[in-house]
Design a protein around this motif. Structure first.
Motif, PDB file in Angstrom:
ATOM      1  N   PRO A   9     -38.985   8.389  37.797  1.00 58.38           N
ATOM      2  CA  PRO A   9     -38.443   8.810  36.513  1.00 58.38           C
ATOM      3  C   PRO A   9     -37.087   8.184  36.238  1.00 58.38           C
ATOM      4  CG  PRO A   9     -38.223  10.559  38.145  1.00 58.38           C
ATOM      5  CD  PRO A   9     -39.070   9.489  38.778  1.00 58.38           C
ATOM      6  N   VAL A  10     -36.759   8.092  34.959  1.00 59.99           N
ATOM      7  CA  VAL A  10     -35.498   7.488  34.542  1.00 59.99           C
ATOM      8  C   VAL A  10     -34.332   8.351  34.989  1.00 59.99           C
ATOM      9  CG1 VAL A  10     -34.142   6.761  32.545  1.00 59.99           C
ATOM     10  CG2 VAL A  10     -36.610   6.433  32.552  1.00 59.99           C
ATOM     11  N   VAL A  12     -30.859  10.163  34.810  1.00 57.86           N
ATOM     12  CA  VAL A  12     -30.204  10.804  33.676  1.00 57.86           C
ATOM     13  C   VAL A  12     -28.801  10.237  33.526  1.00 57.86           C
ATOM     14  CG1 VAL A  12     -29.386  12.970  32.719  1.00 57.86           C
ATOM     15  CG2 VAL A  12     -31.543  12.905  33.995  1.00 57.86           C
ATOM     16  N   VAL A 299     -33.997   3.353  26.969  1.00 61.80           N
ATOM     17  CA  VAL A 299     -33.258   4.500  27.511  1.00 61.80           C
ATOM     18  C   VAL A 299     -32.146   4.907  26.554  1.00 61.80           C
ATOM     19  CG1 VAL A 299     -31.798   5.279  29.405  1.00 61.80           C
ATOM     20  CG2 VAL A 299     -33.820   3.904  29.894  1.00 61.80           C
ATOM     21  N   GLN A 303     -35.652   7.284  24.875  1.00 64.17           N
ATOM     22  CA  GLN A 303     -37.034   7.246  25.332  1.00 64.17           C
ATOM     23  C   GLN A 303     -37.087   7.303  26.856  1.00 64.17           C
ATOM     24  OE1 GLN A 303     -38.484   3.619  23.589  1.00 64.17           O
ATOM     25  NE2 GLN A 303     -37.840   4.202  21.528  1.00 64.17           N
ATOM     26  N   GLN A 304     -38.300   7.460  27.369  1.00 61.60           N
ATOM     27  CA  GLN A 304     -38.529   7.515  28.811  1.00 61.60           C
ATOM     28  C   GLN A 304     -39.501   6.404  29.194  1.00 61.60           C
ATOM     29  OE1 GLN A 304     -37.419   9.836  31.336  1.00 61.60           O
ATOM     30  NE2 GLN A 304     -35.832  10.315  29.842  1.00 61.60           N
ATOM     31  N   GLN A 306     -41.602   3.594  31.265  1.00 60.08           N
ATOM     32  CA  GLN A 306     -42.163   3.552  32.611  1.00 60.08           C
ATOM     33  C   GLN A 306     -41.410   2.513  33.425  1.00 60.08           C
ATOM     34  OE1 GLN A 306     -44.512   5.477  34.069  1.00 60.08           O
ATOM     35  NE2 GLN A 306     -44.059   4.390  35.970  1.00 60.08           N
TER      36      GLN A 306
END
Length: 415
Positions: A9-10, A12, A299, A303-304, A306
């Motif tokens: 996951p990205v 934060v 980002v 957005q998230q 892949q």
């Protein structure tokens, strides 16, 4: 991009970090008003300015000042302007130093050279010297001419930086300078005005992926302060930027910005870039570095994306080091030199980075043995002529085994 890495996951990032990242990327990648939206969420504008300075992103923030000024507290725009002018003055001084070296050293002595990154990159790809922050002057010189270059600089008020020193006179001094150039691919000096100059005889750790002779043969002229100076060709520069910036884990935003600026330049033909990347065995790395930019922009847009493969790994590195308390790996290494376990972990991490950058088993193998080179420290302790310096390799290996393994106890190592 076939490296089997799933970055997960990205990471934060806080609004200030995303704002700085957004200012460092091509502006046509963002939804209208996105930077203002992020700026409206910034709580500490003074901290934003400090973080921009740490990431060498002051020029990028300054370029957006008209869009953001009404959201900032009173006096902030003036502080940004002062910081920008300080950086612009430094760039001008470094550019003047390059021109002076070109006119008084390289041309009169017929020394082949190319300026790398820095002020030539700012002038050529950012539209002007103030538009990209620069801290030093990197010069690639023809290896046989390295002793003449260093000798001239020492004679003209430059001072060696770090553990390097020249203590002899006459023929002994010349011998030490030649040995220094033989045993160090990079020699750092301070100019009489205090500016840092890094003289490179090769741009990579082995000297095989970016052969100096090939780079200098393809060097191009550009005009800097009215003077034609030499710099790397566009394709060679972009491939080297991918190599250099990824080795430093994308810990500063001016490196991220380079990918957006240089890769988009019409001066770099796609076929020429592919050929240069193939010559260095870095096709996958170049592809991954270029793929980073739209991922990072996504980002910033909230957005998230892949994050998989090498591009995803590097995006995560960039986002990780945007955190205000993040410590760059190289800085952490310097702070923890006495921690043996950390030094080994750092070596393996760097080896993994070098491995993933290259295509082909031969190039990957060279990355594994990059540390098997003679040491300047060993030369200072035991000055040997060039023909006998191969002895430093088994001596260095033995010293490492004694220092870092249980064998040390057999030889009376002190803990």
């Amino acid at each position: 991009m076939s490296v089997p890495v799933d970055a997960g996951p990205v990471a934060v990032a806080d609004p200030a970090a995303l704002l700085l990242l957004g200012c460092s990327l091509p502006q046509d990648l963002f939804a209208p008003g996105r930077l203002r939206e992020l700026a409206g969420q910034v709580d500490d504008w003074d901290s934003l300015l400090v973080r921009a300075g740490g990431h060498l992103a002051i020029p990028f923030l300054h370029a957006r000042r008209g869009e953001l000024a009404d959201l900032a507290p009173e006096g902030w725009s003036e502080r940004l302007e002062r910081a920008f002018r300080v950086g612009a003055a430094q760039n001008l001084r470094i550019a003047a130093l390059l021109v002076r070296l070109h006119r008084t050293l390289f041309v009169p002595q017929g020394i082949a050279y190319a300026a790398v990154k820095g002020v030539t990159l700012a002038q050529r790809y950012y539209g002007g010297l103030p538009a990209r922050a620069c801290r030093d002057l990197d010069l690639l010189v023809d290896p046989p001419a390295c002793p003449a270059t260093i000798g001239w600089m020492l004679d003209n008020g430059f001072r060696l930086v770090g553990s390097l020193e020249v203590t002899g006179e006459g023929a002994e001094r010349e011998r030490q300078i030649v040995a220094m150039c033989d045993l160090n691919r990079e020699i750092s000096l301070r100019s009489p005005d205090g500016d840092l100059v890094d003289v490179h005889s090769t741009l990579d750790l082995t000297g095989a992926d970016f052969p100096t002779a090939r780079l200098l043969a393809g060097a191009e002229q550009m005009t800097l302060l009215g003077t034609p100076v030499f710099t790397l060709s566009g394709p060679d520069l972009l491939v080297y930027l991918c190599y250099h910036h990824s080795r430093h884990n994308w810990t500063r935003l001016h490196w991220v910005s380079d990918m957006g600026q240089v890769a988009r330049s019409p001066d770099i033909a796609p076929e020429a870039l592919r050929a240069s990347a193939a010559r260095s065995g870095m096709e996958e790395l170049v592809e991954a570095c270029r793929a980073m930019i739209p991922l990072l922009a996504a980002v910033v847009n909230g957005q998230q994306p892949q994050l998989a493969g090498l591009a995803g790994t590097m995006v995560q590195e960039c986002l990780t080091f945007l955190a205000p308390d993040a410590v760059a790996p190289l800085l952490e290494y310097n702070l923890r030199l006495q921690d043996k376990g950390f030094r080994w972990r750092y070596w393996f991490a760097q080896t993994a980075t070098e491995w993933r950058q290259r295509k082909g088993l031969v190039r990957k193998g060279r990355a594994l043995v990059r540390s098997a080179t003679p040491s300047w420290d060993m030369y200072q302790a035991m000055p040997l002529p060039r023909g006998l310096r191969w002895l430093y390799l088994p001596l260095r290996a033995g010293a490492q085994l004694v220092r870092h393994t249980p064998l040390g106890a057999l030889f009376g190592r002190k803990n």
